[in-house]
Design a protein around this motif. Structure first.
Motif, PDB file in Angstrom:
ATOM      1  N   ASP A 382       0.824  -1.202   0.000  1.00  0.00           N
ATOM      2  CA  ASP A 382       0.000   0.000   0.000  1.00  0.00           C
ATOM      3  C   ASP A 382       0.864   1.261   0.000  1.00  0.00           C
ATOM      4  OD1 ASP A 382      -2.238  -1.569   0.024  1.00  0.00           O
ATOM      5  OD2 ASP A 382      -2.479  -1.506   2.210  1.00  0.00           O
ATOM      6  N   LYS A 383       2.020   1.174   0.592  1.00  0.00           N
ATOM      7  CA  LYS A 383       2.908   2.320   0.670  1.00  0.00           C
ATOM      8  C   LYS A 383       3.401   2.741  -0.711  1.00  0.00           C
ATOM      9  CE  LYS A 383       7.412   3.713   2.503  1.00  0.00           C
ATOM     10  NZ  LYS A 383       8.602   3.284   3.285  1.00  0.00           N
ATOM     11  N   LYS A 384       3.635   1.775  -1.555  1.00  0.00           N
ATOM     12  CA  LYS A 384       4.208   2.072  -2.880  1.00  0.00           C
ATOM     13  C   LYS A 384       3.137   2.322  -3.937  1.00  0.00           C
ATOM     14  CE  LYS A 384       8.467  -0.489  -2.055  1.00  0.00           C
ATOM     15  NZ  LYS A 384       8.230  -0.648  -0.599  1.00  0.00           N
ATOM     16  N   GLY A 385       1.932   1.825  -3.726  1.00  0.00           N
ATOM     17  CA  GLY A 385       0.874   2.024  -4.692  1.00  0.00           C
ATOM     18  C   GLY A 385       0.970   1.062  -5.869  1.00  0.00           C
ATOM     19  N   MET A 386       0.087   1.252  -6.840  1.00  0.00           N
ATOM     20  CA  MET A 386       0.063   0.423  -8.050  1.00  0.00           C
ATOM     21  C   MET A 386       1.223   0.819  -8.970  1.00  0.00           C
ATOM     22  SD  MET A 386      -2.786  -1.441  -7.714  1.00  0.00           S
ATOM     23  CE  MET A 386      -3.496  -1.856  -9.295  1.00  0.00           C
ATOM     24  N   ILE A 387       1.540  -0.064  -9.878  1.00  0.00           N
ATOM     25  CA  ILE A 387       2.559   0.286 -10.890  1.00  0.00           C
ATOM     26  C   ILE A 387       1.972   1.336 -11.818  1.00  0.00           C
ATOM     27  CG2 ILE A 387       3.915  -0.563 -12.831  1.00  0.00           C
ATOM     28  CD1 ILE A 387       4.288  -3.145 -11.438  1.00  0.00           C
ATOM     29  N   ALA A 388       2.758   2.351 -12.119  1.00  0.00           N
ATOM     30  CA  ALA A 388       2.295   3.472 -12.946  1.00  0.00           C
ATOM     31  C   ALA A 388       2.803   3.407 -14.381  1.00  0.00           C
ATOM     32  CB  ALA A 388       2.720   4.795 -12.326  1.00  0.00           C
ATOM     33  N   ALA A 389       3.999   2.838 -14.596  1.00  0.00           N
ATOM     34  CA  ALA A 389       4.569   2.840 -15.946  1.00  0.00           C
ATOM     35  C   ALA A 389       5.637   1.772 -16.063  1.00  0.00           C
ATOM     36  CB  ALA A 389       5.162   4.211 -16.281  1.00  0.00           C
ATOM     37  N   MET A 390       5.929   1.380 -17.334  1.00  0.00           N
ATOM     38  CA  MET A 390       6.971   0.397 -17.605  1.00  0.00           C
ATOM     39  C   MET A 390       7.681   0.762 -18.910  1.00  0.00           C
ATOM     40  SD  MET A 390       5.997  -1.523 -20.502  1.00  0.00           S
ATOM     41  CE  MET A 390       6.736  -3.120 -20.334  1.00  0.00           C
ATOM     42  N   LYS A 391       8.947   0.332 -19.014  1.00  0.00           N
ATOM     43  CA  LYS A 391       9.717   0.507 -20.245  1.00  0.00           C
ATOM     44  C   LYS A 391      10.778  -0.582 -20.313  1.00  0.00           C
ATOM     45  CE  LYS A 391       7.942   4.126 -22.222  1.00  0.00           C
ATOM     46  NZ  LYS A 391       7.300   4.034 -23.539  1.00  0.00           N
ATOM     47  N   ILE A 392      11.150  -0.965 -21.529  1.00  0.00           N
ATOM     48  CA  ILE A 392      12.305  -1.835 -21.758  1.00  0.00           C
ATOM     49  C   ILE A 392      13.490  -0.921 -22.036  1.00  0.00           C
ATOM     50  CG2 ILE A 392      13.329  -3.589 -23.237  1.00  0.00           C
ATOM     51  CD1 ILE A 392      11.181  -4.673 -21.435  1.00  0.00           C
ATOM     52  N   ILE A 393      14.560  -1.066 -21.261  1.00  0.00           N
ATOM     53  CA  ILE A 393      15.663  -0.100 -21.292  1.00  0.00           C
ATOM     54  C   ILE A 393      16.999  -0.823 -21.312  1.00  0.00           C
ATOM     55  CG2 ILE A 393      14.364   1.703 -20.104  1.00  0.00           C
ATOM     56  CD1 ILE A 393      15.752   0.841 -17.515  1.00  0.00           C
ATOM     57  N   ASN A 394      18.059  -0.046 -21.507  1.00  0.00           N
ATOM     58  CA  ASN A 394      19.425  -0.515 -21.281  1.00  0.00           C
ATOM     59  C   ASN A 394      20.200   0.597 -20.590  1.00  0.00           C
ATOM     60  OD1 ASN A 394      20.671   1.252 -23.316  1.00  0.00           O
ATOM     61  ND2 ASN A 394      19.714  -0.096 -24.819  1.00  0.00           N
ATOM     62  N   GLU A 395      21.433   0.328 -20.224  1.00  0.00           N
ATOM     63  CA  GLU A 395      22.187   1.264 -19.388  1.00  0.00           C
ATOM     64  C   GLU A 395      22.541   2.576 -20.088  1.00  0.00           C
ATOM     65  OE1 GLU A 395      25.560  -0.728 -17.838  1.00  0.00           O
ATOM     66  OE2 GLU A 395      24.422  -1.893 -16.347  1.00  0.00           O
ATOM     67  N   LYS A 396      22.430   2.636 -21.390  1.00  0.00           N
ATOM     68  CA  LYS A 396      22.761   3.866 -22.108  1.00  0.00           C
ATOM     69  C   LYS A 396      21.610   4.869 -22.091  1.00  0.00           C
ATOM     70  CE  LYS A 396      25.960   1.566 -25.286  1.00  0.00           C
ATOM     71  NZ  LYS A 396      26.273   1.270 -26.703  1.00  0.00           N
ATOM     72  N   HIS A 397      20.444   4.444 -21.671  1.00  0.00           N
ATOM     73  CA  HIS A 397      19.273   5.309 -21.718  1.00  0.00           C
ATOM     74  C   HIS A 397      19.194   6.258 -20.522  1.00  0.00           C
ATOM     75  CE1 HIS A 397      17.084   2.170 -24.403  1.00  0.00           C
ATOM     76  NE2 HIS A 397      17.686   3.076 -25.133  1.00  0.00           N
ATOM     77  N   GLU A 398      18.366   7.277 -20.678  1.00  0.00           N
ATOM     78  CA  GLU A 398      17.954   8.138 -19.585  1.00  0.00           C
ATOM     79  C   GLU A 398      16.433   8.099 -19.517  1.00  0.00           C
ATOM     80  OE1 GLU A 398      19.492  12.039 -20.101  1.00  0.00           O
ATOM     81  OE2 GLU A 398      21.463  11.529 -19.293  1.00  0.00           O
ATOM     82  N   MET A 399      15.896   8.243 -18.310  1.00  0.00           N
ATOM     83  CA  MET A 399      14.460   8.151 -18.113  1.00  0.00           C
ATOM     84  C   MET A 399      13.868   9.509 -17.774  1.00  0.00           C
ATOM     85  SD  MET A 399      13.836   5.043 -18.743  1.00  0.00           S
ATOM     86  CE  MET A 399      12.094   5.142 -18.329  1.00  0.00           C
ATOM     87  N   MET A 400      12.712   9.797 -18.357  1.00  0.00           N
ATOM     88  CA  MET A 400      11.904  10.964 -17.994  1.00  0.00           C
ATOM     89  C   MET A 400      10.687  10.431 -17.248  1.00  0.00           C
ATOM     90  SD  MET A 400      13.075  13.949 -19.402  1.00  0.00           S
ATOM     91  CE  MET A 400      11.687  14.949 -19.856  1.00  0.00           C
ATOM     92  N   ILE A 401      10.503  10.866 -16.008  1.00  0.00           N
ATOM     93  CA  ILE A 401       9.396  10.417 -15.181  1.00  0.00           C
ATOM     94  C   ILE A 401       8.531  11.627 -14.857  1.00  0.00           C
ATOM     95  CG2 ILE A 401       8.751   9.243 -13.041  1.00  0.00           C
ATOM     96  CD1 ILE A 401      11.609   8.017 -13.090  1.00  0.00           C
ATOM     97  N   VAL A 402       7.214  11.500 -15.086  1.00  0.00           N
ATOM     98  CA  VAL A 402       6.303  12.627 -14.979  1.00  0.00           C
ATOM     99  C   VAL A 402       5.201  12.280 -13.980  1.00  0.00           C
ATOM    100  CG1 VAL A 402       4.831  14.239 -16.247  1.00  0.00           C
ATOM    101  CG2 VAL A 402       6.744  13.129 -17.404  1.00  0.00           C
ATOM    102  N   SER A 403       4.830  13.242 -13.143  1.00  0.00           N
ATOM    103  CA  SER A 403       3.751  13.054 -12.176  1.00  0.00           C
ATOM    104  C   SER A 403       2.478  13.732 -12.666  1.00  0.00           C
ATOM    105  CB  SER A 403       4.152  13.608 -10.813  1.00  0.00           C
ATOM    106  OG  SER A 403       4.132  15.024 -10.834  1.00  0.00           O
ATOM    107  N   GLU A 404       1.365  13.421 -12.008  1.00  0.00           N
ATOM    108  CA  GLU A 404       0.086  13.994 -12.400  1.00  0.00           C
ATOM    109  C   GLU A 404       0.048  15.503 -12.233  1.00  0.00           C
ATOM    110  OE1 GLU A 404      -2.842  11.965 -10.122  1.00  0.00           O
ATOM    111  OE2 GLU A 404      -2.855  10.175 -11.402  1.00  0.00           O
ATOM    112  N   GLU A 405       0.812  16.048 -11.291  1.00  0.00           N
ATOM    113  CA  GLU A 405       0.849  17.496 -11.078  1.00  0.00           C
ATOM    114  C   GLU A 405       1.885  18.193 -11.961  1.00  0.00           C
ATOM    115  OE1 GLU A 405       1.333  18.244  -6.945  1.00  0.00           O
ATOM    116  OE2 GLU A 405      -0.640  17.455  -6.402  1.00  0.00           O
ATOM    117  N   GLY A 406       2.478  17.457 -12.893  1.00  0.00           N
ATOM    118  CA  GLY A 406       3.390  18.053 -13.858  1.00  0.00           C
ATOM    119  C   GLY A 406       4.836  18.115 -13.442  1.00  0.00           C
ATOM    120  N   VAL A 407       5.196  17.450 -12.360  1.00  0.00           N
ATOM    121  CA  VAL A 407       6.603  17.419 -11.942  1.00  0.00           C
ATOM    122  C   VAL A 407       7.343  16.409 -12.830  1.00  0.00           C
ATOM    123  CG1 VAL A 407       8.211  17.010 -10.055  1.00  0.00           C
ATOM    124  CG2 VAL A 407       5.970  18.028  -9.606  1.00  0.00           C
ATOM    125  N   VAL A 408       8.508  16.817 -13.331  1.00  0.00           N
ATOM    126  CA  VAL A 408       9.285  15.967 -14.230  1.00  0.00           C
ATOM    127  C   VAL A 408      10.679  15.772 -13.662  1.00  0.00           C
ATOM    128  CG1 VAL A 408      10.183  15.657 -16.557  1.00  0.00           C
ATOM    129  CG2 VAL A 408       8.006  16.826 -16.216  1.00  0.00           C
TER     130      VAL A 408
END
Length: 458
Positions: A382-408
């Protein structure tokens, strides 16, 4: 030039010749014209209305020089039969006094003398429709599509190369909380397939997309496509052709998948084609290009993941619903977050609503038949909540994570812990109590590397 007469005669199969001795002297230099010379034309000689009139000057030593008259002008013929022709000699510098000049009438194409190389195009009076594409040069373009739905194209040459470690250059000025979700390098003659959440596909050529400057945001895609109210773009595919041995794999929010040959999408309609037949309240969430042997992975918001071979989904028609890829509890609020192609050397990244995430080797997920309930991909609390997103990645990538209130937040994949399949994950983003993570994307590179020593940003 001496062989021009013979070539012209060979072209026509005949020639008419007249001879006359110059009774007065002319001295001239190279390419300087001679005054008018009159020739008497016998009755049996037909003077051509158009053509090239070649003169040859015979010298005492037996040699000769050739010249060419003005093209396309009928010689003036008097009542007495005297013809006047204005001519000039090439490569001759001397006195014509007492020389014999022979005039040869030879009909010949103007271009045969005017141009050294033969004509490469064919002249035809046949009617033929010209497509707009025939008038557009083929060149490589960078096409960007943002999460907020702005699209643009610009030439690849706009991005100068830099050495490794360069600062890069700004690729686009974006609105707050917007980011580049899709980036393609495609020819101006390539197709862009836009798939919407309502299961339609819209097709445009790259040259039909608006060309903008490097700093411009682009054009809102709703101004280019006839999208309905509430319809958004969920996937974009760039392709030059539609091979019969490649397929498009579709995934919906309720866990359905469908595989259809690409050749079935080699057509277009202004208001879009049906790409997949969706059931009530279902939405298209992902489209991927697949080939034989590829592995597909789907993840649900309840923390389940399934990995299966693309051959598990048999090919279907365009206007079909598909089959179950993963079984989820739709009534309980579960939904599929995404579908990706999952090579063995990649990682699965998941992040929860409260900002906890991890990456796990794809090989830790046993390959199953499609239609199963999936394997646990993160320990749910319950502390962590449901899963919100998924991606297939490798170590060369960078991730952009966005919240409902627009925080990136933008973070490197290397900074995210690689953990086992059943681990709880670590805090990737510090989310406020009133906020939730809503989506993530692989940060598209906006800089070119390797080549230019100047690594200052523009």
């Amino acid at each position: 030039a001496a062989g021009d007469v013979e070539r012209a005669a060979e072209f026509l199969g005949h020639r008419h010749c007249l001879s006359q001795t110059v009774s007065h002297g002319f001295r001239f230099g190279r390419t300087i014209g001679i005054p008018t010379i009159n020739f008497t034309v016998p009755n049996h000689v037909l003077v051509p209305e158009r053509g090239v009139y070649v003169t040859r000057v015979y010298l005492p030593d037996g040699g000769s020089y050739a010249g060419v008259t003005n093209v396309g002008t009928r010689p003036t013929v008097s009542d007495s039969g005297s013809v006047s022709i204005e001519t000039f000699l090439l490569d001759f510098d001397g006195d014509l006094y007492g020389k014999r000049i022979r005039l040869e009438f030879c009909r010949r194409l103007r271009e045969e003398k005017k141009f050294d190389t033969p004509r490469r195009t064919q002249l035809s009076d046949a009617a033929k429709d010209l497509d707009v594409e025939d008038l557009i040069a083929e060149e490589s373009m960078v096409v960007t599509v943002t999460k907020a739905g702005y699209v643009k194209r610009l030439p690849v040459a706009t991005y100068r190369q830099q050495k490794r470690g360069g600062k890069g250059m700004q690729a686009v000025n974006l609105k707050d909380n917007d980011y580049v979700e899709h980036l393609f390098v495609a020819s101006t003659h390539s197709f862009m397939l836009f798939f919407s959440t309502k299961g339609k596909v819209y097709r445009l050529k790259v040259y039909e997309l608006p060309e903008a400057s490097r700093h411009a945001r682009g054009t809102a895609i709703v101004n280019l496509l006839p999208l309905e109210k509430g319809e958004t773009i969920s996937a974009v595919i760039a392709t030059k052709d539609f091979p019969t041995d490649e397929y498009l794999m579709f995934a919906t929010e309720h866990g359905m998948v469908k595989k259809t040959s690409m050749e079935l999408y080699d057509r277009t309609r202004r208001d879009g084609l049906i790409a997949i037949n969706l059931r009530d309240a279902d939405e298209l969430i992902a489209v991927r290009r697949v080939a034989p042997g590829m592995k597909v992975m789907m993840v649900s918001s309840a923390g389940k993941a399934i990995r299966f071979d693309e051959s598990e989904a048999r090919p279907m028609g365009r206007d079909t619903t598909g089959v179950h890829g993963i079984r989820i509890d739709v009534a309980g609020g579960d939904r599929v977050l995404g579908m990706e192609i999952a090579p063995d050397d990649s990682d699965l990244f998941v992040i929860t609503e409260r900002g906890y995430g991890k990456r796990t080797k794809v090989t830790e997920y046993t390959e199953h038949h499609r239609g199963g309930g999936g394997m646990s991909t993160i320990k749910m609390t319950d502390k962590k909540g449901m899963i919100a997103a998924m991606k297939i990645i490798n170590e060369k990538h960078e991730m952009m994570i966005v919240s409902e209130e627009g925080v990136v937040i933008r973070t490197s994949v290397e900074s995210i812990s690689q953990l086992g399949r059943s681990a709880q994950g670590v805090r990737v983003m510090n989310v406020a109590d009133s906020d939730k993570v809503c989506t993530c994307a692989i940060a598209t590179e906006d800089k070119k590397k390797d080549g230019d020593e100047d690594d200052d940003a523009d």
